[in-house]
Design a protein around this motif. Structure first.
Motif, mmCIF file in Angstrom:
data_model
loop_
_atom_site.group_PDB
_atom_site.id
_atom_site.type_symbol
_atom_site.label_atom_id
_atom_site.label_comp_id
_atom_site.label_asym_id
_atom_site.label_seq_id
_atom_site.Cartn_x
_atom_site.Cartn_y
_atom_site.Cartn_z
ATOM 1 N N MET A 1 43.983 19.320 -5.176
ATOM 2 C CA MET A 1 44.947 18.381 -5.746
ATOM 3 C C MET A 1 44.138 17.242 -6.364
ATOM 4 S SD MET A 1 48.127 18.011 -6.378
ATOM 5 C CE MET A 1 48.815 19.255 -5.269
ATOM 6 N N LEU B 1 46.558 10.443 -3.067
ATOM 7 C CA LEU B 1 46.410 11.733 -2.398
ATOM 8 C C LEU B 1 46.830 11.648 -0.933
ATOM 9 C CD1 LEU B 1 42.980 12.719 -3.958
ATOM 10 C CD2 LEU B 1 45.136 13.930 -4.320
ATOM 11 N N TYR C 1 50.462 11.890 -0.655
ATOM 12 C CA TYR C 1 50.850 13.294 -0.862
ATOM 13 C C TYR C 1 50.718 14.100 0.426
ATOM 14 C CZ TYR C 1 50.194 18.179 -2.293
ATOM 15 O OH TYR C 1 50.265 19.545 -2.393
ATOM 16 N N ASN D 1 55.752 14.855 -1.111
ATOM 17 C CA ASN D 1 55.785 16.051 -1.953
ATOM 18 C C ASN D 1 57.184 16.656 -1.838
ATOM 19 O OD1 ASN D 1 55.630 18.144 0.377
ATOM 20 N ND2 ASN D 1 53.797 16.884 0.711
ATOM 21 N N ARG E 1 39.595 14.193 -5.995
ATOM 22 C CA ARG E 1 40.127 15.515 -5.648
ATOM 23 C C ARG E 1 40.187 15.724 -4.135
ATOM 24 N NH1 ARG E 1 39.767 18.152 -10.667
ATOM 25 N NH2 ARG E 1 38.116 17.372 -12.025
ATOM 26 N N LEU F 1 42.657 21.631 -0.831
ATOM 27 C CA LEU F 1 43.838 22.050 -0.087
ATOM 28 C C LEU F 1 43.478 23.065 1.000
ATOM 29 C CD1 LEU F 1 46.219 22.338 -3.134
ATOM 30 C CD2 LEU F 1 46.547 20.793 -1.187
ATOM 31 N N PRO G 1 50.554 25.331 -3.460
ATOM 32 C CA PRO G 1 50.494 23.921 -3.051
ATOM 33 C C PRO G 1 51.872 23.261 -3.163
ATOM 34 C CG PRO G 1 48.814 24.447 -4.704
ATOM 35 C CD PRO G 1 49.755 25.607 -4.652
ATOM 36 N N LEU H 1 49.837 13.359 -9.722
ATOM 37 C CA LEU H 1 48.853 14.287 -9.176
ATOM 38 C C LEU H 1 49.060 15.657 -9.812
ATOM 39 C CD1 LEU H 1 49.114 13.402 -5.370
ATOM 40 C CD2 LEU H 1 47.522 12.454 -7.065
ATOM 41 N N PRO I 1 47.793 19.924 -9.220
ATOM 42 C CA PRO I 1 46.962 20.956 -8.588
ATOM 43 C C PRO I 1 46.095 21.645 -9.641
ATOM 44 C CG PRO I 1 49.217 21.734 -8.814
ATOM 45 C CD PRO I 1 49.221 20.310 -9.276
#
Length: 219
Positions: free
Chosen positions: A50, A70, A73, A78, A109, A112, A120, A129, A131
Motif C-alpha cells: 500500500m 498508512l 489504513y 478502509n 510504502r 501487506l 487488499p 493511498l 495498492p
C-alpha cells in the motif's frame, strides 16, 4: 489533535516492534543472490504494497506524513473496516527531482501481510493511498545503522552507488526512473541501539538469470 494522534501511533508502533508476540512480524520474501561485506543482491518475490505519495522536501517529514495515513489504513480506515497487522520494513522511495535531497517527492510504502496480498482492503478515498503490485525483481541492498533522516539518507545512497560502481553490477541499476532509491526502516522510532536500515536500488536482471544481464562477468 494531530499531535496526540501521532504520539498514539508511535506508542502503538513501539509496542508492535518491541513486545514479543506469538505471530512474527511479516516481511517481503527474498533470496540472496550475491553477498559481500558491504552490500548484497536480492531477488524479491512478487508482492503487493500500500503506497502513500507525499510531496515534501524533507525525507523525515514525508515518511512521518505518509506513514500516518498508512497507519490509519491498517487501523481500520478502509472499506472493509479490516485491522491489518504491522509489517516491516516501512519503505520510503525517493522520486528523482531537483530538490535539496535530490528529490521532489516521496512514496511511503507498507508491505501487506500474506493474508491481504491478493485482495487488499480498499483504503478510504480521503487517505489518498493506492495498492501497488510489484513483480519479482532484483535489488541491490546496503545496510546502515542509526536513524535514517535528512542528514544521512543521500550519503548512504551515494555509498551504495559507489560500491556498485566497482562491482559487476556497475551501470546496471534499473533504467526505471520513477524511483531513484528507497530507504527501508525496520525499527520502532523509540529504539535507540542496534537499529537496522537499508538502502535499496533496483538493478537489471531477473530471477532466471540470477540478476545478471547477458555479457556480465561472473565470479
Amino acid at each position: 489533535m494531530e499531535k496526540k494522534t501521532w504520539k498514539l501511533m508511535v506508542a502503538i508502533c513501539v509496542t508492535v516492534y518491541l513486545v514479543p508476540s506469538i505471530n512474527a512480524i511479516e516481511s517481503p520474501h527474498y533470496s540472496v543472490i550475491h553477498s559481500e561485506s558491504d552490500f548484497e543482491i536480492r531477488i524479491y518475490k512478487k508482492s503487493t504494497w500500500m503506497s502513500a505519495p507525499v510531496n515534501h522536501l524533507s525525507f523525515h517529514q514525508a515518511t512521518k506524513l505518509g506513514f500516518h495515513r498508512l497507519f490509519q489504513y491498517i487501523q481500520g480506515a478502509n472499506l472493509n473496516f479490516s485491522r491489518i497487522p504491522m509489517t516491516k520494513p516501512v519503505l520510503t522511495s525517493i522520486v528523482p527531482g531537483a530538490g535539496p535531497l535530490h528529490s521532489s517527492s516521496y512514496v511511503v510504502r507498507f508491505y501487506l501481510p500474506v493474508k491481504f496480498q491478493a485482495t487488499p482492503p480498499l483504503p478510504l478515498p480521503e487517505l489518498n493511498l493506492k495498492p501497488v503490485s510489484w513483480p519479482s525483481h532484483c535489488v541491490a541492498v546496503r545496510k546502515f545503522s542509526g536513524f535514517a533522516g535528512d542528514s544521512n539518507v543521500v550519503t548512504e545512497a551515494e555509498k551504495l552507488a559507489t560500491i556498485l560502481g566497482r562491482s559487476q553490477w556497475a551501470n546496471l541499476t534499473s533504467s526505471d526512473n520513477k524511483i531513484a532509491y528507497s530507504i527501508a526502516q525496520y525499527n520502532s522510532p523509540f529504539r535507540i541501539f542496534n537499529r537496522v536500515n537499508e538502502v535499496w536500488v533496483n538493478v537489471e536482471g531477473s530471477e532466471s538469470d540470477n540478476c545478471m544481464s547477458s555479457g556480465m562477468a561472473t565470479y
